[in-house]
Design a protein around this motif. Structure first.
Motif, short mmCIF file in Angstrom:
data_model
loop_
_atom_site.label_atom_id
_atom_site.label_comp_id
_atom_site.label_asym_id
_atom_site.label_seq_id
_atom_site.Cartn_x
_atom_site.Cartn_y
_atom_site.Cartn_z
N PRO A 191 28.40 20.73 7.43
CA PRO A 191 27.50 21.21 6.37
C PRO A 191 26.27 20.33 6.18
CG PRO A 191 29.80 21.39 5.67
CD PRO A 191 29.81 20.65 6.97
N LEU A 192 26.46 19.00 6.19
CA LEU A 192 25.32 18.12 5.98
C LEU A 192 24.38 18.11 7.18
CD1 LEU A 192 26.90 15.10 4.07
CD2 LEU A 192 25.36 16.84 3.19
N ALA A 193 24.91 18.32 8.37
CA ALA A 193 24.03 18.42 9.55
C ALA A 193 23.13 19.64 9.43
CB ALA A 193 24.87 18.48 10.82
N ARG A 194 23.66 20.76 8.94
CA ARG A 194 22.86 21.95 8.72
C ARG A 194 21.78 21.68 7.67
NH1 ARG A 194 26.47 26.08 6.45
NH2 ARG A 194 24.58 27.36 6.44
N LEU A 195 22.15 20.92 6.64
CA LEU A 195 21.21 20.64 5.56
C LEU A 195 19.99 19.90 6.09
CD1 LEU A 195 22.06 19.45 2.01
CD2 LEU A 195 20.42 18.14 3.33
N PHE A 196 20.18 18.94 7.00
CA PHE A 196 19.07 18.14 7.49
C PHE A 196 18.16 18.89 8.47
CE2 PHE A 196 21.57 14.36 6.10
CZ PHE A 196 20.60 13.83 5.26
N HIS A 197 18.45 20.16 8.72
CA HIS A 197 17.54 20.98 9.50
C HIS A 197 16.71 21.90 8.62
CE1 HIS A 197 18.38 20.05 13.70
NE2 HIS A 197 19.64 19.86 13.35
N ALA A 198 16.95 21.86 7.31
CA ALA A 198 16.14 22.66 6.39
C ALA A 198 14.72 22.08 6.33
CB ALA A 198 16.76 22.68 5.00
N PRO A 199 13.69 22.90 6.24
CA PRO A 199 12.31 22.39 6.25
C PRO A 199 12.02 21.36 5.17
CG PRO A 199 12.34 24.78 6.52
CD PRO A 199 13.74 24.37 6.19
N GLN A 200 12.67 21.49 4.01
CA GLN A 200 12.37 20.58 2.90
C GLN A 200 12.93 19.18 3.12
OE1 GLN A 200 13.86 23.55 2.79
NE2 GLN A 200 13.44 24.64 0.86
N VAL A 201 13.97 19.04 3.94
CA VAL A 201 14.58 17.73 4.19
C VAL A 201 14.87 17.57 5.69
CG1 VAL A 201 15.57 17.24 1.92
CG2 VAL A 201 16.79 18.76 3.47
N ASN A 202 13.91 17.96 6.51
CA ASN A 202 14.04 17.87 7.96
C ASN A 202 13.78 16.42 8.37
OD1 ASN A 202 14.31 18.57 10.66
ND2 ASN A 202 12.17 19.19 10.85
N CYS A 203 14.82 15.61 8.44
CA CYS A 203 14.67 14.15 8.51
C CYS A 203 14.97 13.60 9.90
CB CYS A 203 15.59 13.47 7.50
SG CYS A 203 15.25 13.93 5.80
N PHE A 204 14.26 12.52 10.23
CA PHE A 204 14.47 11.78 11.47
C PHE A 204 14.65 10.30 11.16
CE2 PHE A 204 12.31 15.59 12.74
CZ PHE A 204 12.80 15.90 14.00
N ILE A 205 15.50 9.66 11.95
CA ILE A 205 15.69 8.21 11.88
C ILE A 205 14.89 7.59 13.02
CG2 ILE A 205 17.37 6.33 12.08
CD1 ILE A 205 19.45 8.31 10.90
N VAL A 206 14.14 6.55 12.71
CA VAL A 206 13.34 5.83 13.71
C VAL A 206 13.75 4.36 13.69
CG1 VAL A 206 11.03 5.11 14.41
CG2 VAL A 206 11.40 7.42 13.52
N VAL A 207 14.16 3.84 14.83
CA VAL A 207 14.54 2.42 14.93
C VAL A 207 13.59 1.75 15.92
CG1 VAL A 207 16.36 0.77 15.43
CG2 VAL A 207 16.96 3.03 14.54
N VAL A 208 12.77 0.85 15.39
CA VAL A 208 11.90 0.04 16.25
C VAL A 208 12.62 -1.28 16.51
CG1 VAL A 208 9.65 -1.08 16.46
CG2 VAL A 208 9.85 1.08 15.19
N PHE A 209 12.74 -1.66 17.79
CA PHE A 209 13.41 -2.92 18.10
C PHE A 209 12.60 -3.70 19.13
CE2 PHE A 209 15.28 0.29 20.93
CZ PHE A 209 15.20 -0.32 22.18
N GLY A 210 12.74 -5.01 19.07
CA GLY A 210 12.02 -5.88 19.98
C GLY A 210 12.96 -6.64 20.89
N CYS A 211 12.54 -6.85 22.13
CA CYS A 211 13.34 -7.59 23.12
C CYS A 211 12.63 -8.88 23.50
CB CYS A 211 13.57 -6.75 24.37
SG CYS A 211 14.49 -5.23 24.09
N LYS A 212 13.42 -9.88 23.91
CA LYS A 212 12.86 -11.16 24.32
C LYS A 212 12.19 -11.09 25.69
CE LYS A 212 15.57 -14.64 21.86
NZ LYS A 212 16.49 -15.79 22.00
N THR A 213 12.59 -10.10 26.49
CA THR A 213 12.08 -9.97 27.85
C THR A 213 11.47 -8.59 28.04
OG1 THR A 213 14.23 -9.17 28.63
CG2 THR A 213 13.85 -11.54 28.75
N THR A 214 10.72 -8.45 29.12
CA THR A 214 10.20 -7.13 29.48
C THR A 214 11.37 -6.19 29.77
OG1 THR A 214 8.22 -8.11 30.43
CG2 THR A 214 8.78 -5.88 31.14
N ILE A 215 11.29 -4.96 29.31
CA ILE A 215 12.38 -3.99 29.49
C ILE A 215 12.35 -3.44 30.91
CG2 ILE A 215 13.28 -1.75 28.78
CD1 ILE A 215 12.29 -2.34 25.97
#
Length: 507
Positions: A34-58
């Motif tokens: 049910p909650l997965a369906r909710l997050f596809h509604a236009p009013q709460v169409n949400c995305f998680i963004v994780v920015v991460f840094g590495c010590k070396t070139t990827i």
């Protein structure tokens, strides 16, 4: 860096059935929660963004191979949406599919001598929020930016749709793909939840005193829950935060966002925590309230010594609230997520969106003692801890989805968020250095967009640092770095006050 391939942990996978003489995977379907369906509604169409840094070139090939051996084996990250056939396209099922890793790993060709790499990364992450995700594929992507910034040798930006899981689930999944930098086969260690020893209910008492304490505790929980539920329902119906410089207007959930972060010293936070007898979360929210106060008063001219105008004079009397997100799982164990990857199935796993939320008032005013902000927050949070409103919000949303349908549940979430000013969360990360596919990690900066608010604040710990991450609408908050600075300054003021008051002697 090809030698990093040998650092990957072996993963035992669950084999799917194969047809006669056919090597093609059997198509598996699973209904959306049910909650997965909710997050596809236009009013709460949400995305998680994780920015991460590495010590070396990827090493891109190493990362792709690592993702194939870990992340893609998780059923949510190897499934696409199946829609109904009605007039309104609504996702109904997850359908397992073959993942083409090249469709999900984006590696732009960058000039290694970019003039301002920090600004470039910030702009790149912001531009991602302007680009819709292809719903015909599994709903995740990883952008690899091999550009050296002031913090890291390379940057990764992981975007995933909120319907795949909540923030705790996604961070736990990423950690399950990692290993300790000192031992690639060992999972990262997270901070364990501890019950306070000075809680009267945890001490040994004669049976009659224990009965009295238990009864009083139950009555307090009942009363606090009743008050919080009443406030929650009033917020849904009509109770809005007062107009203020941080509050977004109608349609704010659809505007692009900018993500900025700043690294705080976790040991400074712990110093204040231990000296004051509070929690890390109390300190984080307290310095946030302090930083917001100075930021707002400066925008109104008061902090500059100017005569207070009508807008700034109203700040201390304004209703400004934060929506605090609460993880309702009893524990967060990285090994449990790893077991999902190993089995290739969510059966028996506590995966998905299992979060509730509470409404916390913020008192925006200029105080002489910076510790008062933290004491203020502690009093409010202690009351919320003795309430079941977070569980109420979670189960109410789920119940409405099952009974009255999607739109009723969407209305509940949308109103409760849009009628408040900002959202806040705090997630504990690994206590020691970790590596992702042989790449030592420098920082994690998770955030979110798609909420009907102009400001979302996250705190994420890692080793001896605490990242504070802001997701902002620039039309409402044009100077997010200034707000980050004020939060950092608030921690320094609190630390200095602790040292000056000699509270540190209690450590």
């Amino acid at each position: 860096m090809a030698s990093h391939l040998g650092l990957l942990k072996p993963i035992k996978t669950h084999r799917v059935n194969q047809g006669k003489g056919d090597a093609k995977e059997e198509e598996k379907e699973e209904p959306l929660s049910p909650l997965a369906r909710l997050f596809h509604a236009p009013q709460v169409n949400c995305f998680i963004v994780v920015v991460f840094g590495c010590k070396t070139t990827i090493d891109v090939d190493v990362f792709k191979h690592g993702l194939e051996q870990t992340l893609i084996k998780h059923p949510r990250f190897s499934s696409k949406l199946a829609f109904d056939t009605g007039k309104v396209a609504e996702p109904l099922k997850w359908v397992r599919t073959v993942v083409n890793i090249d469709d999900h790993v984006i590696v732009p060709d960058l000039d290694p001598n970019i003039e301002s790499p920090d600004q470039f990364v910030e702009d790149y992450a912001s531009n991602i929020t302007k680009t819709p995700m292809d719903l015909s594929k599994p709903l995740w992507e990883l952008h690899i930016l091999n550009v050296e910034t002031s913090e890291a040798a390379s940057i990764g930006i992981f975007r995933v749709h909120h319907s795949l899981g909540d923030g705790v689930s996604i961070i736990s999944l990423l950690l399950a793909c990692m290993g300790k930098a000192s031992d690639a086969n060992a999972f990262p260690s997270l901070v364990a939840n501890k019950k306070k020893a000075n809680d009267p209910c945890t001490k040994s008492h004669p049976w009659f005193l224990g009965f009295v304490f238990t009864l009083m505790s139950m009555l307090k929980v009942f009363w606090n829950t009743l008050m919080d539920v009443t406030l929650f329902l009033a917020t849904i119906i009509c109770l809005k935060d007062d107009k203020n410089p941080l509050k977004g207007g109608i349609g704010i959930e659809k505007t692009p966002r900018r993500f900025v972060h700043r690294m705080l010293n976790l040991n400074d936070i712990k110093l204040v925590k231990n000296a004051m007898g509070v929690t890390v979360n109390d300190v984080a929210l307290g310095i946030t309230q302090s930083g917001l106060s100075r930021y707002l008063y400066e925008r109104c001219g008061e902090a500059k010594g100017d005569k207070m105008d009508s807008e700034s004079s109203m700040l201390s009397h304004s209703r400004i609230r934060a929506t605090l997100f609460v993880n309702l799982r009893p524990t967060t164990v990285v090994q449990d997520v790893a077991n999902v990857i190993n089995a290739g199935s969510n059966v028996g796993a506590d995966w998905g969106n299992k979060i509730g939320y509470i409404l916390c008032p913020l008192h925006i005013k200029l105080r002489d003692d910076p510790l008062d902000y933290i004491y203020d927050v502690k009093a409010a949070i202690d009351q919320k801890k003795r309430s079941l409103v977070a569980q109420f919000t979670y189960f109410t949303t789920s119940l409405l989805l099952k009974t009255l349908g999607l739109q009723a549940a969407v209305m509940i979430m949308y109103k409760s968020l849009s009628n408040t000013t900002l959202s806040f969360s705090n997630v504990a990360g690994p206590m020691e250095e970790v590596s992702l596919f042989g790449h030592p990690m420098v920082f994690f900066a998770p955030s979110i967009y798609g909420f009907p608010q102009a400001l979302v604040i996250h705190f994420q710990s890692y080793m001896d640092k605490m990242a504070v991450i802001l997701s902002v609408d620039e039309d409402v908050i044009p100077d997010p770095h200034k707000l980050c600075f004020e939060i950092e300054k608030s921690l320094m003021l609190a630390k200095n006050a602790v040292m000056e008051n000699k509270l540190a002697n209690k450590l």
